[in-house]
Design a protein around this motif. Structure first.
Motif, PDB file in Angstrom:
ATOM      1  N   SER A 327       1.108  -1.097   0.146  1.00 36.11           N
ATOM      2  CA  SER A 327      -0.024  -0.192  -0.303  1.00 36.11           C
ATOM      3  C   SER A 327       1.144   1.422  -0.159  1.00 36.11           C
ATOM      4  O   SER A 327       2.313   0.858   0.167  1.00 36.11           O
ATOM      5  CB  SER A 327      -1.006   0.083   1.429  1.00 36.11           C
ATOM      6  N   GLU A 328       0.256   2.439  -0.299  1.00 31.75           N
ATOM      7  CA  GLU A 328       1.299   3.850  -0.398  1.00 31.75           C
ATOM      8  C   GLU A 328       1.640   4.244   1.286  1.00 31.75           C
ATOM      9  O   GLU A 328       2.703   4.559   0.971  1.00 31.75           O
ATOM     10  CB  GLU A 328       0.522   4.628  -1.047  1.00 31.75           C
ATOM     11  N   ARG A 333       5.498   5.083   4.685  1.00 29.75           N
ATOM     12  CA  ARG A 333       6.681   4.727   5.951  1.00 29.75           C
ATOM     13  C   ARG A 333       8.084   4.899   5.910  1.00 29.75           C
ATOM     14  O   ARG A 333       8.870   5.263   6.711  1.00 29.75           O
ATOM     15  CB  ARG A 333       6.322   3.555   6.990  1.00 29.75           C
ATOM     16  N   VAL A 334       8.035   3.881   4.756  1.00 30.53           N
ATOM     17  CA  VAL A 334       9.778   3.726   4.710  1.00 30.53           C
ATOM     18  C   VAL A 334      10.046   4.797   3.867  1.00 30.53           C
ATOM     19  O   VAL A 334      11.310   5.571   4.375  1.00 30.53           O
ATOM     20  CB  VAL A 334       9.800   2.364   3.222  1.00 30.53           C
ATOM     21  N   GLU A 335       9.256   5.666   3.250  1.00 32.05           N
ATOM     22  CA  GLU A 335       9.989   7.025   2.945  1.00 32.05           C
ATOM     23  C   GLU A 335      11.154   7.488   4.145  1.00 32.05           C
ATOM     24  O   GLU A 335      11.793   8.216   3.642  1.00 32.05           O
ATOM     25  CB  GLU A 335       8.929   7.509   1.995  1.00 32.05           C
ATOM     26  N   SER A 336       9.017   8.117   4.927  1.00 27.77           N
ATOM     27  CA  SER A 336       9.799   8.229   6.279  1.00 27.77           C
ATOM     28  C   SER A 336      11.372   7.498   7.339  1.00 27.77           C
ATOM     29  O   SER A 336      11.751   8.388   7.618  1.00 27.77           O
ATOM     30  CB  SER A 336       9.020   9.133   7.066  1.00 27.77           C
ATOM     31  N   GLU A 370      21.208   2.780  16.112  1.00 24.01           N
ATOM     32  CA  GLU A 370      20.374   3.022  16.575  1.00 24.01           C
ATOM     33  C   GLU A 370      18.774   4.251  15.418  1.00 24.01           C
ATOM     34  O   GLU A 370      17.909   4.456  16.116  1.00 24.01           O
ATOM     35  CB  GLU A 370      20.168   4.006  18.044  1.00 24.01           C
ATOM     36  N   MET A 371      19.065   3.827  14.864  1.00 19.64           N
ATOM     37  CA  MET A 371      18.422   4.662  13.296  1.00 19.64           C
ATOM     38  C   MET A 371      17.355   3.185  13.016  1.00 19.64           C
ATOM     39  O   MET A 371      17.861   2.617  12.882  1.00 19.64           O
ATOM     40  CB  MET A 371      19.115   4.667  12.164  1.00 19.64           C
ATOM     41  N   LYS A 372      15.583   3.778  12.930  1.00 18.03           N
ATOM     42  CA  LYS A 372      15.102   2.653  12.299  1.00 18.03           C
ATOM     43  C   LYS A 372      15.592   1.799  11.277  1.00 18.03           C
ATOM     44  O   LYS A 372      14.373   0.275  11.334  1.00 18.03           O
ATOM     45  CB  LYS A 372      13.787   3.534  12.266  1.00 18.03           C
ATOM     46  N   VAL A 373      15.778   2.377  10.278  1.00 16.52           N
ATOM     47  CA  VAL A 373      15.869   1.649   9.302  1.00 16.52           C
ATOM     48  C   VAL A 373      17.088   0.477   9.684  1.00 16.52           C
ATOM     49  O   VAL A 373      17.146  -0.352   9.081  1.00 16.52           O
ATOM     50  CB  VAL A 373      16.378   2.268   7.778  1.00 16.52           C
ATOM     51  N   TYR A 374      17.726   0.753  11.057  1.00 17.79           N
ATOM     52  CA  TYR A 374      18.661  -0.883  10.847  1.00 17.79           C
ATOM     53  C   TYR A 374      18.307  -1.440  12.436  1.00 17.79           C
ATOM     54  O   TYR A 374      18.407  -2.749  12.317  1.00 17.79           O
ATOM     55  CB  TYR A 374      19.983  -0.491  11.906  1.00 17.79           C
ATOM     56  N   PRO A 381      12.111  -3.078   0.524  1.00 18.43           N
ATOM     57  CA  PRO A 381      13.557  -2.948  -0.233  1.00 18.43           C
ATOM     58  C   PRO A 381      14.118  -1.797   0.134  1.00 18.43           C
ATOM     59  O   PRO A 381      14.895  -1.362  -0.812  1.00 18.43           O
ATOM     60  CB  PRO A 381      12.896  -2.260  -1.524  1.00 18.43           C
ATOM     61  N   VAL A 382      15.068  -2.146   1.023  1.00 17.56           N
ATOM     62  CA  VAL A 382      16.493  -1.526   1.787  1.00 17.56           C
ATOM     63  C   VAL A 382      17.115  -2.141   2.903  1.00 17.56           C
ATOM     64  O   VAL A 382      16.136  -3.408   3.599  1.00 17.56           O
ATOM     65  CB  VAL A 382      15.437  -0.036   2.490  1.00 17.56           C
TER      66      VAL A 382
END
Ligand code: NAD
Length: 474
Positions: A327-328, A333-336, A370-374, A381-382
């Protein structure tokens, strides 16, 4: 069937119209593909009642085996239409959707085998002086009614992983499929009923997770909850389940450690699939790639070339490797999260942009833990790159996660492989393989925030049966 999928509630072997409906949308085209009946609390009651009186527990092992094998055969026979339905409902690229349908048939076949070998063992009671003159054995019995709650990302095979072992063990099930993807679960219920399952053996209640899911989790006659989904919902389920048995198959931010160069090409290719297949919306997708410094440059050069060559397109096209997210809202969410990382000093080696519900395959470098992406489950797809100098340090970093589902380690050293197996805090360690590896008979599940309990038919049958002891005074 796929052209006109069943879109009502399935209770006690009958299709029932709900008072309300909700739309199911093709995430690629944005078109509504069905309006599905939404179950309400009275239907939870009816479904639990139907499950309880299904008579599943009186089927013989041979009957349960035959039922599950018939379902497997039917899935294989209808694989083209089931695959098409799966693609339309999830936007999963055809190649991965076809693999999921094939796996679902395998899951039923593996469970069929388990139906023939439910067993216990005899006990050495005279090992204790007071046991002298007693003979003991135990056997496994079905629990009764099991509530199954499933996620959107493998809406056929993960449902199969709940229904097939439950039926193999002689239980009945009330299933609450994910709201975005109920159609394939309804199609599977149709197949199971057509294969001769007793009415009430499988009941399907599409609708809102927070209402229906919780009503099932709290229901006094439900004996077990088997849940696959996010950590957040898993916590709520655990808090509400009381004394019920609970299996939780939750998320992860899986790591792969590339220590040696001997299989570099293979590692690169596997990481590419592991990070980007179905846009990373896989619970064991590769989220963190830990590279030994000595090989980091050559790995990245090959990896980035591979990422650039990923074919984006219509999920129905067999050539397509990457399509939109579910979904968009998810893509936003991923973008942010990615933007937050970039603002905090991370660097995008490629990607980093969103278009509607499509998020570009993205490789992030210089990411802090500590970053959310980690630290959180990205489910996108990141992928994050990290370099290390010492193998034991890499193991510590891989363990620096609230999750622990599976991990991958590429090494030619048996000592390092075994050290990784001992130290990594996960449910499964894959040596010279990516963490995304799964075949359906293996024990599968996590530790820490990735959950409790194991799936894979043999292991799920253990979770879904009660051990009962018999002692006979001789
Ligand atoms: P989700 O947790 O949002 O939803 C899963 C299911 O729970 C859905 O059916 C939903 O309707 C229901 N639900 C929502 N709120 C509820 C509540 N309060 N009480 C009871 N049920 C409720 O997950 P999702 O977005 O559909 O799927 C993605 C998640 O699933 C990811 O975290 C992924 O890692 C995880 N997952 C885990 C595995 C595994 O085997 N470990 C496999 C696939 C997916």
């Amino acid at each position: 069937m796929a052209q006109n999928p069943e879109s009502r509630l399935f209770i006690g072997g009958r299709w029932i119209e709900g008072r309300k409906t909700f739309p199911v949308v093709n995430p690629y085209t944005g078109a509504e593909i069905a309006r599905v009946s939404a179950a309400e609390s009275e239907q939870v009651e009816e479904a639990v009642q139907a499950a309880q009186s299904s008579g599943m527990s009186s089927l013989t092992g041979a009957q349960r085996h035959a039922l599950l094998e018939t379902v497997a055969g039917e899935i294989r026979r209808r694989s083209a239409e089931l695959t098409a339905l799966l693609v339309r409902e999830t936007a999963k690229p055809l190649r991965y959707a076809a693999a999921e349908v094939d796996r679902a048939a395998q899951t039923f076949s593996f469970a069929a085998e388990e139906a023939r070998r439910i067993h216990g063992e005899t006990l050495e009671l005279d090992a204790h002086p007071q046991g002298l003159g007693h003979f003991g054995f135990y056997h496994r019995f079905p629990l009764g009614v099991i509530a199954a709650i499933s996620p959107f990302n493998f809406p056929l095979n993960l449902v199969a992983h709940k229904l097939a072992p439950a039926l193999a063990a002689g239980n009945s099930v009330v299933l609450k499929p994910a709201s975005a993807t109920p159609l394939i679960a309804l199609a599977l219920a149709d197949i199971i009923a057509g294969a001769g399952a007793p009415p009430g053996a499988v009941n399907v209640l599409p609708g809102k997770g927070a209402e229906l899911g919780l009503a099932l989790v709290r229901h006094p006659r439900v004996r077990m909850v088997t849940f696959t989904g996010s950590l957040e919902v898993g916590r709520t389920i655990r808090e509400n389940a009381g004394l019920k048995r609970v299996t939780l198959e939750l998320g992860a931010n899986s790591a792969v450690i590339v220590e040696d160069e001997n299989r570099l090409e293979e590692a690169v290719k596997r990481c590419q699939v592991g990070a980007f297949a179905f846009s990373g919306q896989v619970c064991i997708s590769v989220q963190r790639i830990l590279l030994n410094r000595k090989l980091a440059d050559s790995f990245l050069e090959r990896f980035l070339a591979g990422v650039a060559s990923l074919r984006r397109g219509d999920p129905m096209d067999p050539e397509t490797e990457i399509g939109p997210m579910i979904s968009e809202t998810e893509a936003r969410r991923v973008e942010s999260w990615v933007n937050e990382a970039l603002d905090g000093g991370a660097r995008a080696l490629t990607g980093g942009k969103r278009e509607g519900s499509y998020y570009e395959p993205t490789v992030l470098d210089q990411v802090r833990h500590e970053m959310k992406v980690y630290s959180r489950e990205l489910f996108a797809p990141v992928v994050c790159i990290e370099r290390y100098s010492d193998f034991e340090e890499a193991l510590l970093r891989a363990n620096d996660s609230e999750y622990g589902l599976q991990a991958g380690v590429y090494t030619e050293s048996m000592d390092k492989a075994l050290l990784a197996f001992r130290r990594l805090q996960v449910g499964g360690v894959m040596i010279n393989e990516y963490p995304t590896f799964r075949v359906d008979q293996m024990p599968y599940g996590g530790v820490k925030g990735s959950g409790t309990g194991r799936e894979g038919p043999r292991f799920a049958v253990e979770e879904m049966t009660e051990l009962k002891l018999c002692v006979i005074r001789t």
